[in-house]
Design a protein around this motif. Structure first.
Motif, PDB file in Angstrom:
ATOM      1  N   ILE A  47      -5.346 -12.333  27.365  1.00 36.89           N
ATOM      2  CA  ILE A  47      -4.545 -12.191  28.779  1.00 36.89           C
ATOM      3  C   ILE A  47      -3.595 -11.231  28.325  1.00 36.89           C
ATOM      4  CG2 ILE A  47      -3.285 -13.223  30.234  1.00 36.89           C
ATOM      5  CD1 ILE A  47      -4.772 -15.821  30.322  1.00 36.89           C
ATOM      6  N   ILE A  48      -3.273 -10.324  29.253  1.00 31.35           N
ATOM      7  CA  ILE A  48      -2.327  -9.138  29.055  1.00 31.35           C
ATOM      8  C   ILE A  48      -1.295  -9.573  30.414  1.00 31.35           C
ATOM      9  CG2 ILE A  48      -1.799  -6.892  29.480  1.00 31.35           C
ATOM     10  CD1 ILE A  48      -4.525  -6.275  28.500  1.00 31.35           C
ATOM     11  N   ILE A  49      -0.086 -10.007  29.876  1.00 32.27           N
ATOM     12  CA  ILE A  49       0.800 -10.205  30.918  1.00 32.27           C
ATOM     13  C   ILE A  49       1.725  -9.100  31.194  1.00 32.27           C
ATOM     14  CG2 ILE A  49       2.645 -11.940  31.620  1.00 32.27           C
ATOM     15  CD1 ILE A  49       1.184 -13.938  29.676  1.00 32.27           C
ATOM     16  N   ASP A  50       1.818  -8.445  32.319  1.00 26.07           N
ATOM     17  CA  ASP A  50       2.651  -7.422  32.569  1.00 26.07           C
ATOM     18  C   ASP A  50       3.922  -7.826  33.217  1.00 26.07           C
ATOM     19  OD1 ASP A  50       3.992  -4.953  33.266  1.00 26.07           O
ATOM     20  OD2 ASP A  50       2.201  -4.067  34.088  1.00 26.07           O
ATOM     21  N   LEU A  51       4.965  -7.716  32.328  1.00 23.11           N
ATOM     22  CA  LEU A  51       6.450  -8.235  32.897  1.00 23.11           C
ATOM     23  C   LEU A  51       7.558  -7.072  33.263  1.00 23.11           C
ATOM     24  CD1 LEU A  51       6.731 -11.110  30.264  1.00 23.11           C
ATOM     25  CD2 LEU A  51       6.287 -11.252  32.532  1.00 23.11           C
ATOM     26  N   SER A  52       6.551  -5.824  33.290  1.00 26.33           N
ATOM     27  CA  SER A  52       7.545  -4.851  33.527  1.00 26.33           C
ATOM     28  C   SER A  52       8.382  -4.935  34.818  1.00 26.33           C
ATOM     29  CB  SER A  52       6.766  -3.640  33.607  1.00 26.33           C
ATOM     30  OG  SER A  52       5.735  -3.730  34.754  1.00 26.33           O
ATOM     31  N   ASP A  53       8.310  -5.900  35.882  1.00 24.16           N
ATOM     32  CA  ASP A  53       9.364  -5.888  36.959  1.00 24.16           C
ATOM     33  C   ASP A  53      10.114  -7.150  36.583  1.00 24.16           C
ATOM     34  OD1 ASP A  53       7.642  -3.970  38.284  1.00 24.16           O
ATOM     35  OD2 ASP A  53       6.762  -5.358  39.620  1.00 24.16           O
ATOM     36  N   VAL A  54       9.973  -7.776  35.493  1.00 28.71           N
ATOM     37  CA  VAL A  54      10.771  -9.142  35.537  1.00 28.71           C
ATOM     38  C   VAL A  54      12.151  -8.589  34.819  1.00 28.71           C
ATOM     39  CG1 VAL A  54      11.042 -11.192  34.244  1.00 28.71           C
ATOM     40  CG2 VAL A  54       8.835 -10.598  35.086  1.00 28.71           C
ATOM     41  N   GLU A  55      13.117  -8.748  35.281  1.00 30.96           N
ATOM     42  CA  GLU A  55      14.470  -8.559  34.780  1.00 30.96           C
ATOM     43  C   GLU A  55      15.331  -9.526  34.463  1.00 30.96           C
ATOM     44  OE1 GLU A  55      16.490  -6.711  38.437  1.00 30.96           O
ATOM     45  OE2 GLU A  55      15.291  -5.028  38.435  1.00 30.96           O
ATOM     46  N   TYR A  56      14.964 -10.826  34.522  1.00 28.54           N
ATOM     47  CA  TYR A  56      15.555 -12.109  34.158  1.00 28.54           C
ATOM     48  C   TYR A  56      14.583 -12.991  33.882  1.00 28.54           C
ATOM     49  CZ  TYR A  56      18.189 -16.417  34.364  1.00 28.54           C
ATOM     50  OH  TYR A  56      18.560 -17.709  33.947  1.00 28.54           O
ATOM     51  N   CYS A  57      14.865 -13.728  32.771  1.00 26.36           N
ATOM     52  CA  CYS A  57      14.010 -14.896  32.441  1.00 26.36           C
ATOM     53  C   CYS A  57      14.850 -16.156  31.832  1.00 26.36           C
ATOM     54  CB  CYS A  57      13.158 -14.430  31.162  1.00 26.36           C
ATOM     55  SG  CYS A  57      11.910 -15.634  30.719  1.00 26.36           S
ATOM     56  N   ASP A  58      14.505 -17.341  32.297  1.00 21.57           N
ATOM     57  CA  ASP A  58      15.370 -18.382  31.614  1.00 21.57           C
ATOM     58  C   ASP A  58      14.330 -19.257  30.852  1.00 21.57           C
ATOM     59  OD1 ASP A  58      13.915 -20.034  33.263  1.00 21.57           O
ATOM     60  OD2 ASP A  58      15.507 -20.507  34.554  1.00 21.57           O
ATOM     61  N   SER A  59      14.803 -20.429  30.305  1.00 19.33           N
ATOM     62  CA  SER A  59      13.998 -21.058  29.375  1.00 19.33           C
ATOM     63  C   SER A  59      12.720 -21.642  30.281  1.00 19.33           C
ATOM     64  CB  SER A  59      14.845 -22.536  28.805  1.00 19.33           C
ATOM     65  OG  SER A  59      15.230 -23.236  29.958  1.00 19.33           O
ATOM     66  N   SER A  60      12.698 -21.891  31.594  1.00 18.45           N
ATOM     67  CA  SER A  60      11.483 -22.408  32.032  1.00 18.45           C
ATOM     68  C   SER A  60      10.398 -21.203  32.098  1.00 18.45           C
ATOM     69  CB  SER A  60      11.829 -23.055  33.400  1.00 18.45           C
ATOM     70  OG  SER A  60      12.291 -22.102  34.323  1.00 18.45           O
ATOM     71  N   GLY A  61      10.900 -20.069  32.411  1.00 18.51           N
ATOM     72  CA  GLY A  61      10.117 -18.856  32.494  1.00 18.51           C
ATOM     73  C   GLY A  61       9.499 -18.806  31.057  1.00 18.51           C
ATOM     74  N   LEU A  62      10.242 -18.972  29.884  1.00 21.15           N
ATOM     75  CA  LEU A  62       9.605 -18.821  28.576  1.00 21.15           C
ATOM     76  C   LEU A  62       8.785 -19.890  28.281  1.00 21.15           C
ATOM     77  CD1 LEU A  62      12.830 -18.030  26.122  1.00 21.15           C
ATOM     78  CD2 LEU A  62      10.785 -16.394  26.959  1.00 21.15           C
ATOM     79  N   SER A  63       8.860 -21.070  28.678  1.00 24.68           N
ATOM     80  CA  SER A  63       7.933 -22.423  28.687  1.00 24.68           C
ATOM     81  C   SER A  63       6.818 -21.919  29.480  1.00 24.68           C
ATOM     82  CB  SER A  63       8.612 -23.667  29.381  1.00 24.68           C
ATOM     83  OG  SER A  63       7.683 -24.653  29.635  1.00 24.68           O
ATOM     84  N   SER A  64       6.802 -21.262  30.335  1.00 26.04           N
ATOM     85  CA  SER A  64       5.202 -20.794  31.091  1.00 26.04           C
ATOM     86  C   SER A  64       4.657 -19.887  30.177  1.00 26.04           C
ATOM     87  CB  SER A  64       5.812 -19.927  32.465  1.00 26.04           C
ATOM     88  OG  SER A  64       6.332 -20.958  33.425  1.00 26.04           O
ATOM     89  N   LEU A  65       5.071 -18.744  29.536  1.00 28.54           N
ATOM     90  CA  LEU A  65       4.775 -17.937  28.542  1.00 28.54           C
ATOM     91  C   LEU A  65       3.933 -18.704  27.627  1.00 28.54           C
ATOM     92  CD1 LEU A  65       7.146 -15.065  28.379  1.00 28.54           C
ATOM     93  CD2 LEU A  65       4.818 -15.341  29.884  1.00 28.54           C
ATOM     94  N   LEU A  66       4.804 -19.726  27.032  1.00 27.83           N
ATOM     95  CA  LEU A  66       4.278 -20.639  25.938  1.00 27.83           C
ATOM     96  C   LEU A  66       2.902 -21.410  26.189  1.00 27.83           C
ATOM     97  CD1 LEU A  66       7.668 -22.117  24.083  1.00 27.83           C
ATOM     98  CD2 LEU A  66       5.863 -20.736  23.036  1.00 27.83           C
ATOM     99  N   PHE A  67       3.353 -21.918  27.529  1.00 25.75           N
ATOM    100  CA  PHE A  67       2.113 -22.702  27.751  1.00 25.75           C
ATOM    101  C   PHE A  67       0.713 -21.934  27.879  1.00 25.75           C
ATOM    102  CE2 PHE A  67      -0.772 -24.024  31.572  1.00 25.75           C
ATOM    103  CZ  PHE A  67      -1.074 -25.245  31.074  1.00 25.75           C
ATOM    104  N   CYS A  68       0.830 -20.627  28.483  1.00 29.67           N
ATOM    105  CA  CYS A  68      -0.184 -19.719  28.365  1.00 29.67           C
ATOM    106  C   CYS A  68      -0.697 -19.362  26.871  1.00 29.67           C
ATOM    107  CB  CYS A  68       0.302 -18.623  29.220  1.00 29.67           C
ATOM    108  SG  CYS A  68      -1.016 -17.096  29.089  1.00 29.67           S
ATOM    109  N   GLU A  69       0.163 -19.092  26.087  1.00 31.79           N
ATOM    110  CA  GLU A  69      -0.016 -18.852  24.531  1.00 31.79           C
ATOM    111  C   GLU A  69      -0.984 -19.911  23.924  1.00 31.79           C
ATOM    112  OE1 GLU A  69       0.037 -18.546  20.146  1.00 31.79           O
ATOM    113  OE2 GLU A  69       1.084 -19.917  21.401  1.00 31.79           O
ATOM    114  N   ARG A  70      -0.302 -21.112  24.116  1.00 31.17           N
ATOM    115  CA  ARG A  70      -1.019 -22.338  23.608  1.00 31.17           C
ATOM    116  C   ARG A  70      -2.320 -22.622  24.118  1.00 31.17           C
ATOM    117  NH1 ARG A  70       1.903 -26.466  25.872  1.00 31.17           N
ATOM    118  NH2 ARG A  70       3.806 -25.584  24.973  1.00 31.17           N
ATOM    119  N   ARG A  71      -2.640 -22.401  25.361  1.00 33.22           N
ATOM    120  CA  ARG A  71      -4.083 -22.456  25.983  1.00 33.22           C
ATOM    121  C   ARG A  71      -4.819 -21.446  25.272  1.00 33.22           C
ATOM    122  NH1 ARG A  71      -5.960 -26.693  28.931  1.00 33.22           N
ATOM    123  NH2 ARG A  71      -7.287 -24.857  30.066  1.00 33.22           N
ATOM    124  N   MET A  72      -4.362 -20.371  25.492  1.00 33.17           N
ATOM    125  CA  MET A  72      -5.055 -19.230  24.746  1.00 33.17           C
ATOM    126  C   MET A  72      -5.550 -19.562  23.402  1.00 33.17           C
ATOM    127  SD  MET A  72      -6.124 -17.034  26.992  1.00 33.17           S
ATOM    128  CE  MET A  72      -6.937 -15.739  26.161  1.00 33.17           C
TER     129      MET A  72
END
Length: 114
Positions: A45-70
């Protein structure tokens, strides 16, 4: 939540997040989308975050969720176009070891999975 999904190869998904903020407002929807995408047979899974200017801990949690599933499915997550502010947060949280980073979607597509 605004995003695009494409499947350039059989076992590969590109997820382009078209949001400026990856925060608590979109995190539940993001996790639900990752749950649907991270199925057996998907190796990258390639996650393109080039539009994302701000991320908080819940955003990181979403990425971690994806990484764990993969990881459970013997797949990999590539982060593309990560801006400095978001990358610094990933590094502070010591999560940079979990993800593969690429400068472009094309570069990530050319990288062989294990």
């Amino acid at each position: 939540m605004n995003f695009e999904i494409s499947k350039p190869e059989k076992n590969t998904i590109i997820f382009k997040l078209r949001e400026k903020k990856m925060d608590a407002l979109i995190s539940p929807d993001l996790k639900a989308e990752f749950l649907a995408l991270c199925q057996k047979g998907v190796k990258k899974i390639i996650i393109d975050l080039s539009d994302v200017e701000y991320c908080d801990s819940s955003g990181l949690s979403s990425l971690l969720f994806c990484e764990r599933r993969m990881r459970e499915n013997k797949g990999e997550v590539y982060l593309v176009g990560v801006r400095d502010k978001v990358l610094n947060l990933i590094k502070i949280a010591r999560l940079d070891q979990l993800f593969k980073f690429s400068n472009s979607v094309e570069e990530a597509l050319g990288t062989k999975t294990k």
